[in-house]
Every structure is written in C-alpha cells, then in structure tokens.
Design a protein around this motif. Structure first.
Motif, PDB file in Angstrom:
ATOM      1  N   VAL A 181      21.478  -8.739 -37.139  1.00  0.00           N
ATOM      2  CA  VAL A 181      19.724  -7.880 -37.050  1.00  0.00           C
ATOM      3  C   VAL A 181      18.900  -9.032 -35.752  1.00  0.00           C
ATOM      4  N   ILE A 182      18.670  -8.104 -34.963  1.00  0.00           N
ATOM      5  CA  ILE A 182      18.134  -8.151 -33.803  1.00  0.00           C
ATOM      6  C   ILE A 182      17.059  -9.492 -34.079  1.00  0.00           C
ATOM      7  N   VAL A 183      16.892 -10.566 -33.703  1.00  0.00           N
ATOM      8  CA  VAL A 183      15.695 -11.206 -33.799  1.00  0.00           C
ATOM      9  C   VAL A 183      14.645 -11.331 -32.419  1.00  0.00           C
ATOM     10  N   MET A 191      18.752  -1.313 -28.794  1.00  0.00           N
ATOM     11  CA  MET A 191      20.035  -0.569 -29.890  1.00  0.00           C
ATOM     12  C   MET A 191      20.054   0.383 -29.287  1.00  0.00           C
ATOM     13  N   GLN A 192      19.559   1.114 -28.236  1.00  0.00           N
ATOM     14  CA  GLN A 192      19.752   2.522 -27.406  1.00  0.00           C
ATOM     15  C   GLN A 192      19.434   2.223 -25.412  1.00  0.00           C
ATOM     16  N   ASN A 193      19.550   0.860 -25.624  1.00  0.00           N
ATOM     17  CA  ASN A 193      18.797   0.604 -24.521  1.00  0.00           C
ATOM     18  C   ASN A 193      17.862   2.012 -23.703  1.00  0.00           C
ATOM     19  N   ILE A 194      16.607   1.746 -24.714  1.00  0.00           N
ATOM     20  CA  ILE A 194      16.225   2.841 -24.051  1.00  0.00           C
ATOM     21  C   ILE A 194      14.952   2.950 -22.623  1.00  0.00           C
ATOM     22  N   GLY A 195      15.020   4.130 -22.081  1.00  0.00           N
ATOM     23  CA  GLY A 195      14.935   3.960 -20.471  1.00  0.00           C
ATOM     24  C   GLY A 195      13.894   5.078 -20.475  1.00  0.00           C
ATOM     25  N   ALA A 196      13.376   4.792 -19.857  1.00  0.00           N
ATOM     26  CA  ALA A 196      12.505   6.759 -19.383  1.00  0.00           C
ATOM     27  C   ALA A 196      12.531   6.332 -17.998  1.00  0.00           C
ATOM     28  N   LEU A 238      19.367  -1.380 -44.246  1.00  0.00           N
ATOM     29  CA  LEU A 238      18.458  -0.611 -43.592  1.00  0.00           C
ATOM     30  C   LEU A 238      18.107  -1.067 -42.762  1.00  0.00           C
ATOM     31  N   VAL A 239      18.179  -1.479 -42.112  1.00  0.00           N
ATOM     32  CA  VAL A 239      17.493  -2.735 -40.577  1.00  0.00           C
ATOM     33  C   VAL A 239      15.889  -1.638 -39.820  1.00  0.00           C
ATOM     34  N   MET A 240      14.838  -1.878 -40.293  1.00  0.00           N
ATOM     35  CA  MET A 240      13.558  -1.265 -39.481  1.00  0.00           C
ATOM     36  C   MET A 240      12.343  -1.609 -38.747  1.00  0.00           C
ATOM     37  N   GLY A 241      12.927  -0.873 -37.184  1.00  0.00           N
ATOM     38  CA  GLY A 241      11.531  -0.898 -36.490  1.00  0.00           C
ATOM     39  C   GLY A 241      10.752  -0.402 -36.585  1.00  0.00           C
ATOM     40  N   GLY A 242       9.672   0.185 -35.818  1.00  0.00           N
ATOM     41  CA  GLY A 242       9.389   1.155 -35.903  1.00  0.00           C
ATOM     42  C   GLY A 242       9.494   2.679 -36.798  1.00  0.00           C
ATOM     43  N   GLY A 243      11.053   2.472 -36.889  1.00  0.00           N
ATOM     44  CA  GLY A 243      10.733   4.096 -37.592  1.00  0.00           C
ATOM     45  C   GLY A 243      10.719   5.257 -37.014  1.00  0.00           C
ATOM     46  N   SER A 244      11.085   4.893 -35.319  1.00  0.00           N
ATOM     47  CA  SER A 244      10.586   5.891 -33.895  1.00  0.00           C
ATOM     48  C   SER A 244      11.578   6.838 -33.532  1.00  0.00           C
ATOM     49  N   ASN A 245      13.327   6.386 -34.526  1.00  0.00           N
ATOM     50  CA  ASN A 245      14.116   7.104 -33.657  1.00  0.00           C
ATOM     51  C   ASN A 245      15.559   6.609 -34.642  1.00  0.00           C
ATOM     52  N   MET A 246      14.781   7.204 -36.066  1.00  0.00           N
ATOM     53  CA  MET A 246      15.628   7.914 -37.065  1.00  0.00           C
ATOM     54  C   MET A 246      15.158   8.638 -37.793  1.00  0.00           C
ATOM     55  N   ILE A 275       7.202   4.094 -24.954  1.00  0.00           N
ATOM     56  CA  ILE A 275       7.976   4.354 -25.566  1.00  0.00           C
ATOM     57  C   ILE A 275       7.389   4.400 -26.748  1.00  0.00           C
ATOM     58  N   PRO A 276       7.463   4.526 -28.241  1.00  0.00           N
ATOM     59  CA  PRO A 276       7.043   3.892 -29.648  1.00  0.00           C
ATOM     60  C   PRO A 276       8.194   3.098 -30.144  1.00  0.00           C
ATOM     61  N   GLY A 277       8.067   2.263 -31.160  1.00  0.00           N
ATOM     62  CA  GLY A 277       9.311   1.418 -31.543  1.00  0.00           C
ATOM     63  C   GLY A 277       8.705  -0.111 -31.239  1.00  0.00           C
ATOM     64  N   GLN A 278       9.542  -1.089 -31.758  1.00  0.00           N
ATOM     65  CA  GLN A 278       9.430  -2.225 -31.948  1.00  0.00           C
ATOM     66  C   GLN A 278      10.772  -3.069 -30.269  1.00  0.00           C
ATOM     67  N   VAL A 279      10.416  -3.571 -30.037  1.00  0.00           N
ATOM     68  CA  VAL A 279      10.814  -4.922 -28.794  1.00  0.00           C
ATOM     69  C   VAL A 279      12.665  -5.345 -29.920  1.00  0.00           C
ATOM     70  N   ILE A 328       1.227  11.150 -18.299  1.00  0.00           N
ATOM     71  CA  ILE A 328       2.299  12.474 -17.732  1.00  0.00           C
ATOM     72  C   ILE A 328       3.550  12.444 -18.991  1.00  0.00           C
ATOM     73  N   ARG A 329       3.163  11.472 -20.292  1.00  0.00           N
ATOM     74  CA  ARG A 329       4.242  11.601 -21.163  1.00  0.00           C
ATOM     75  C   ARG A 329       3.548  12.546 -22.639  1.00  0.00           C
ATOM     76  N   SER A 330       1.742  11.534 -22.597  1.00  0.00           N
ATOM     77  CA  SER A 330       0.816  11.901 -23.261  1.00  0.00           C
ATOM     78  C   SER A 330      -0.055  13.913 -23.469  1.00  0.00           C
TER      79      SER A 330
HETATM   80  C1  LIG Z   1       7.373  10.448 -28.927  1.00  0.00           C
HETATM   81  C2  LIG Z   1       8.373   9.425 -29.043  1.00  0.00           C
HETATM   82  C3  LIG Z   1       8.537   9.626 -27.266  1.00  0.00           C
HETATM   83  C4  LIG Z   1       9.867   8.437 -27.236  1.00  0.00           C
HETATM   84  N1  LIG Z   1      10.507   8.602 -25.744  1.00  0.00           N
HETATM   85  C5  LIG Z   1      11.757   7.266 -25.270  1.00  0.00           C
HETATM   86  C6  LIG Z   1      12.127   7.408 -24.416  1.00  0.00           C
HETATM   87  O1  LIG Z   1      11.470   7.719 -23.400  1.00  0.00           O
HETATM   88  N2  LIG Z   1      13.196   7.110 -23.566  1.00  0.00           N
HETATM   89  C7  LIG Z   1      13.511   6.068 -25.242  1.00  0.00           C
HETATM   90  O2  LIG Z   1      14.622   4.999 -24.899  1.00  0.00           O
HETATM   91  N3  LIG Z   1      13.234   6.423 -26.325  1.00  0.00           N
HETATM   92  C8  LIG Z   1      12.183   7.431 -26.691  1.00  0.00           C
HETATM   93  N4  LIG Z   1      12.217   7.779 -27.927  1.00  0.00           N
HETATM   94  C9  LIG Z   1      13.085   6.907 -29.407  1.00  0.00           C
HETATM   95  C10 LIG Z   1      12.546   5.450 -30.002  1.00  0.00           C
HETATM   96  O3  LIG Z   1      11.313   5.722 -29.341  1.00  0.00           O
HETATM   97  C11 LIG Z   1      13.207   4.236 -29.073  1.00  0.00           C
HETATM   98  O4  LIG Z   1      14.583   4.285 -29.094  1.00  0.00           O
HETATM   99  C12 LIG Z   1      12.829   3.236 -29.647  1.00  0.00           C
HETATM  100  O5  LIG Z   1      13.442   2.038 -28.973  1.00  0.00           O
HETATM  101  C13 LIG Z   1      13.049   3.403 -31.453  1.00  0.00           C
HETATM  102  O6  LIG Z   1      12.824   1.442 -31.679  1.00  0.00           O
HETATM  103  P1  LIG Z   1      12.016   1.012 -32.879  1.00  0.00           P
HETATM  104  O7  LIG Z   1      11.399   0.374 -33.871  1.00  0.00           O
HETATM  105  O8  LIG Z   1      11.128   2.523 -33.878  1.00  0.00           O
HETATM  106  O9  LIG Z   1      13.481   1.555 -34.356  1.00  0.00           O
HETATM  107  P2  LIG Z   1      14.400   2.226 -35.546  1.00  0.00           P
HETATM  108  O10 LIG Z   1      13.248   3.917 -35.373  1.00  0.00           O
HETATM  109  O11 LIG Z   1      13.339   1.319 -36.436  1.00  0.00           O
HETATM  110  O12 LIG Z   1      15.206   2.012 -35.309  1.00  0.00           O
HETATM  111  C14 LIG Z   1      16.572   2.791 -34.530  1.00  0.00           C
HETATM  112  C15 LIG Z   1      18.036   2.220 -34.891  1.00  0.00           C
HETATM  113  O13 LIG Z   1      17.406   0.896 -34.835  1.00  0.00           O
HETATM  114  C16 LIG Z   1      17.681  -0.318 -35.919  1.00  0.00           C
HETATM  115  N5  LIG Z   1      16.985  -1.249 -35.497  1.00  0.00           N
HETATM  116  C17 LIG Z   1      16.049  -0.872 -35.940  1.00  0.00           C
HETATM  117  N6  LIG Z   1      15.039  -2.067 -35.326  1.00  0.00           N
HETATM  118  C18 LIG Z   1      16.303  -3.329 -35.401  1.00  0.00           C
HETATM  119  C19 LIG Z   1      16.886  -4.691 -35.058  1.00  0.00           C
HETATM  120  N7  LIG Z   1      15.200  -5.402 -34.669  1.00  0.00           N
HETATM  121  N8  LIG Z   1      17.406  -4.718 -35.123  1.00  0.00           N
HETATM  122  C20 LIG Z   1      18.455  -4.539 -35.388  1.00  0.00           C
HETATM  123  N9  LIG Z   1      18.313  -2.797 -35.409  1.00  0.00           N
HETATM  124  C21 LIG Z   1      18.186  -2.530 -35.777  1.00  0.00           C
HETATM  125  C22 LIG Z   1      17.198   0.839 -37.000  1.00  0.00           C
HETATM  126  O14 LIG Z   1      18.356   0.531 -38.234  1.00  0.00           O
HETATM  127  C23 LIG Z   1      17.962   2.447 -36.627  1.00  0.00           C
HETATM  128  O15 LIG Z   1      19.317   2.620 -36.266  1.00  0.00           O
HETATM  129  C24 LIG Z   1      10.769   7.749 -28.432  1.00  0.00           C
HETATM  130  C25 LIG Z   1       9.925   8.330 -29.745  1.00  0.00           C
HETATM  131  C26 LIG Z   1       9.957   8.989 -29.812  1.00  0.00           C
HETATM  132  C27 LIG Z   1       9.046   9.349 -31.307  1.00  0.00           C
END
Ligand SMILES: Cc1cc2nc3c(=O)[nH]c(=O)nc-3n(C[C@H](O)[C@H](O)[C@H](O)COP(=O)(O)OP(=O)(O)OC[C@H]3O[C@@H](n4cnc5c(N)ncnc54)[C@H](O)[C@@H]3O)c2cc1C
Length: 437
Positions: free
Chosen positions: A273-275, A220-225, A144-152, A211-215, A318-320
């Motif tokens: 694993v994205i580095v 992974m999901q092409n974050i957007g806002a 299980l690859v973990m970043g900040g755990g904000s999208n699982m 946006i929470p989480g790591q770079v 706004i987000r807060s």
């Molecule tokens: C309050 C809140 C607001 C948010 N707002 C937005 C928003 O506006 N827009 C948006 O797009 N998302 C949003 N998110 C979702 C989330 O923050 C993003 O998707 C973020 O990019 C997830 O990063 P993470 O490091 O926490 O990923 P994780 O939750 O740790 O991982 C997500 C997925 O990516 C995989 N992964 C993680 N790191 C790596 C790596 N280095 N290499 C390979 N795989 C990896 C994991 O295995 C998992 O499948 C929000 C979340 C929260 C809690």
C-alpha cells in the motif's frame, strides 16, 4: 568487545521485539490483535531512527537484551496462539474504528458501475493502514486498495475489504537553489497537488494537470500525459507491505517504471500500500510544449511570456474538450495502452496502412496510437445501450448507466479481437481489472 550482529532485544514490559542487523538497520515486531505482528523496518537515515537504533543496541532504559533463543521463544509463543475470526457482520468497536459494511463502489469509481464492497474503511495515516491490513489478514479477507477509482473496472461485488487510502498532507523535504523536494500523502488528489505545486513555483508536473485520481496511485502505472511521465519528477515512495506491515522506501530503480507500468503492477502486484510519494521539482524546469496541441492552444500569447501555469491551463482546456468528464459520463480514461512495436513489425503495418498514427520511441520501438486502430476498425461512437465507445475518443469506453463490469469487459474483448484480426496487433488494457474470474 565489538558487537556481534544481529542483536536481539525486547521492549521492557511489552511484547514488542527487535532485531538489530547493524548500526543502520533495525526490524521491529509490534504485537497487534490475535497472533499478528506489525513489522516496521527502520533505517538510520533520519535522526529519530538513528536515536532509536542506538537506544535499542545499547539496551538503554526501556529495552531488554535477549539471546537468540529467548527471542525465538517469545516470537513463537505469540504466533502459536493465532485464531482467525471470519469476515462477517461488524462488531461495535470495528464500526467505531471506521469500518463500514456493504458500500456501493459506484460512488468511489469514475466508471460509476454498481458493485458492492462487503467491507470498507478509509485509512488516514500509516497506523490506520496497518490496522486495516491486520484486520483483513486475520480474516483472510480479500484486499482491494482504492485511490480515486479512476483506473479500475469492477467486474463483480468485492467480497472483502476495500481499503481507501486517505493519507493527506504535503511537506517540503529540501530546497536547494532551484530544486525543491516535496513529499505528498497518497490520499491527496493528484490534480490538486499539481495546482499546489504550481502555486508555489515548484515546476515539472504541469503537463500532468487534470489527470484524475490520487497521488498514491500515480506511480502504479507511471502516469503520463503530454510528453511527461511521473518518473521524470519521481524521487521515492514509501509503501507498507500488505503481509507484514513493514514500511519500505522505493527509489525510481526499485519501482522499475515503464510505459504505464511499474513493479506494483507486475512482480509486486497486490503486495504494497503506497502511503506517500516524494517528488523532485525545479523552479526553473523547462516548459514542455512540443507534444499534442499545446502550442496551438497557446498561440494567442507571445511565446516569450509563456509560464508553467499557462501550459497547465492549455492542457486543461485541451483535456476538457477531448475527454469525457467522469462526473457526466462514466469512464476510466484510456481503456487500452498504446502498443509499442518493434521497427520491423511497424514497417509491415505501415506498408499496409500508410496513415497509421505513430510515435517513434527512444529505444527504437514505435508506439502506435491504439485510438487510431480502434477508430479505423469502426468502433468509435458505438452504442450498446448501457455502454459504448466514446464518440470523440475511440480509446475511451463509456458507461451511460445500468451496465455491468462484465458487459464493458465483453466490449473491450470484442474490440481487442477485432483489432487483432484486422491489424495483427494485441491491445492490452491499461485499466486495472478488478474481481475478474
Ligand atoms: C478522464 C480520465 C483521464 C485520464 N487520463 C490519464 C492520463 O492522461 N494519463 C494517465 O496515466 N492516466 C490517466 N487516467 C487514469 C487514472 O486517472 C490514473 O491511472 C490515476 O493515477 C489513477 O488514480 P486513482 O487514485 O484513481 O487509482 P485507482 O483507480 O483507485 O487505482 C488504480 C490501481 O492502483 C491501486 N492503488 C490505488 N491507490 C493505491 C495505493 N495507495 N497503494 C497501492 N495501490 C494503490 C488500485 O488497487 C488499482 O489497482 C485517466 C482517467 C480518467 C477517468
């Protein structure tokens, strides 16, 4: 005499093997542990790689030329001795390397659900990622690859290795007039990186502030806002292949970005694993203020004075107010994606529900606000004891304490079924489901 590729080489006095496919490409097999190889892929696009490839081609001091048959024999000899140790209690040297047992992932995920990883490690550079991959591959341990755990959403304990990517650092690759290319370690906090970019006058990411989480997870999901997506400023990423340890560079086309999608969530899921991620930023990037309530938030400042930092701060305010802070209330942001409908389907929906919130897309599809559907279906603010739907934001499922992943998933399914029954629309989760049977 012209060289005939591939060329086969070994590192003198070691078991490392090379195959040179041409002047610009070299594969390297480096022994690791029992019957395992780290496979590196070198492209001659950087000076050190060019020097290495030349040295290997010319079998300079330290490198030995092999025939294809000799090379095959060496490869087979090592691979034949494979033994797989089983996953279990850690040995002292594994603990010294940073492996841990039985780690509660509640502390590492924003939902805050208690679920234990049987094994855990933080990798701080590429070699540590490779060692962790080799460790889990040798033991057939689920990864299980973990970043900040904000999208699982964790459905159960994780019987395997949780590999937390902790690679830090920023490096400017190139500055030309207003353009600045910067590469960032996958373990950097996303919001921190956005702020670093702003402090340096590197613009284009400000709408993605907070946006929470790591770079590393951002592609992974092409974050957007607020009208901007990662892909708008993406240059390339480098990732290590889980099975082979090879490093590969992906440009935007190879990532196949879509709305909250990339190849890493579909055909290449679990393979990489994205580095590190590289961004193309612009000192003069235009301000993006047309989306949401940004202009309203900035109304007390004269428009001519608006800066990129002002936009970031407006979005943060706004987000807060709109989204629950995971430090106070467990959640993973929007639990569902906004469905994108073909125009004809949308017309039918709009005829039946004229108020439906929607956003026309450039490809002719219509994005429907999933939050609007869920709210109209009566789910907003629902409490089920330990968990529920957020009071102000119907798209966000929340954890009040003591819930399990299965319970939250049940709520998600109930919502999906109800929205389908009422509107004929299938909602898809945006949040990654981990360990679901
Ligand atoms: C309050 C809140 C607001 C948010 N707002 C937005 C928003 O506006 N827009 C948006 O797009 N998302 C949003 N998110 C979702 C989330 O923050 C993003 O998707 C973020 O990019 C997830 O990063 P993470 O490091 O926490 O990923 P994780 O939750 O740790 O991982 C997500 C997925 O990516 C995989 N992964 C993680 N790191 C790596 C790596 N280095 N290499 C390979 N795989 C990896 C994991 O295995 C998992 O499948 C929000 C979340 C929260 C809690």
């Amino acid at each position: 005499m012209p060289l005939k590729y591939p060329l086969y080489r070994a590192l003198a006095g070691s078991e490392t093997l090379y195959r040179v496919d041409g002047l610009r490409h070299l594969m390297e097999w480096q022994p690791l542990g029992i019957g395992r190889w780290l496979v590196h892929e070198h492209y001659a696009d950087l000076y050190p790689s060019q020097v290495l490839i030349q040295a290997v081609i010319q079998a300079q001091e330290g490198y030995v030329a092999l025939t294809e048959e000799e090379w095959d024999v060496r490869l087979e000899q090592r691979t034949a001795s494979t033994q797989r140790p089983s996953i279990g209690l850690l040995a002292e040297d594994e603990i010294a390397q940073g492996f841990q047992e039985c780690v509660d992932l509640a502390d590492w995920t924003t939902f805050g659900l208690s679920a234990h990883a049987s094994h855990w490690i933080t990798a701080r550079n590429d070699d540590e990622v490779r060692s962790a991959l080799a460790w889990s591959n040798e033991r057939d341990a689920a990864l299980l690859v973990m970043g900040g755990g904000s999208n699982m959403l964790l459905h159960s304990d994780w019987n395997g290795l949780a590999l937390h990517v902790g690679i830090r650092g920023f490096r400017v690759l190139k500055e030309e007039e207003n353009r600045v290319d910067v590469v960032v370690g996958a373990g950097e906090n996303w919001h921190h990186w956005v702020m670093v970019a702003l402090e340096n006058g590197w613009h284009g990411l400000e709408n993605l502030a907070l946006i929470p989480g790591q770079v590393g997870a951002s592609p992974m999901q092409n974050i957007g806002a607020y009208g901007v997506e990662l892909k708008d400023r993406f240059l390339w990423l480098e990732a290590i292949e889980v099975q082979s340890g090879a490093l590969k560079r992906f440009d935007g086309a190879a990532c196949a970005f879509g709305y909250r999608e990339s190849v890493f969530k579909s055909s290449e899921k679990g393979e990489w694993v994205i580095v590190r991620v590289a961004f193309a930023l612009d000192r003069e990037a235009p301000l993006q203020t047309s989306y949401g309530a940004i202009q309203q938030e900035l109304k007390d400042l004269p428009e001519s004075s608006w800066t990129h930092l002002d936009v970031a701060k407006a979005i943060m305010r706004i987000r807060s107010t709109k989204l629950p802070d995971p430090k106070e209330l467990g959640n993973a942001g929007s639990f569902f994606k906004n469905p994108v409908l073909p125009a004809a389907d949308f017309e039918r929906l709009q005829n039946a529900h004229p108020q439906v919130a929607h956003y026309p897309q450039s490809d002719g599809g219509i994005k429907v606000a999933a939050g609007w559907l869920i709210e109209q279906a009566g789910w907003k603010g629902l409490h089920r004891g330990t968990h529920g739907v957020h009071e102000n934001q119907a798209l966000v499922l929340v954890h009040y304490g003591g819930a399990t992943g299965a319970e939250i998933w049940q709520l998600a399914q109930d919502i999906m079924n109800d929205v389908h029954a009422k509107y004929g629309i299938h909602l898809e989760p945006e949040v990654n489901q981990i360990g679901r049977n």
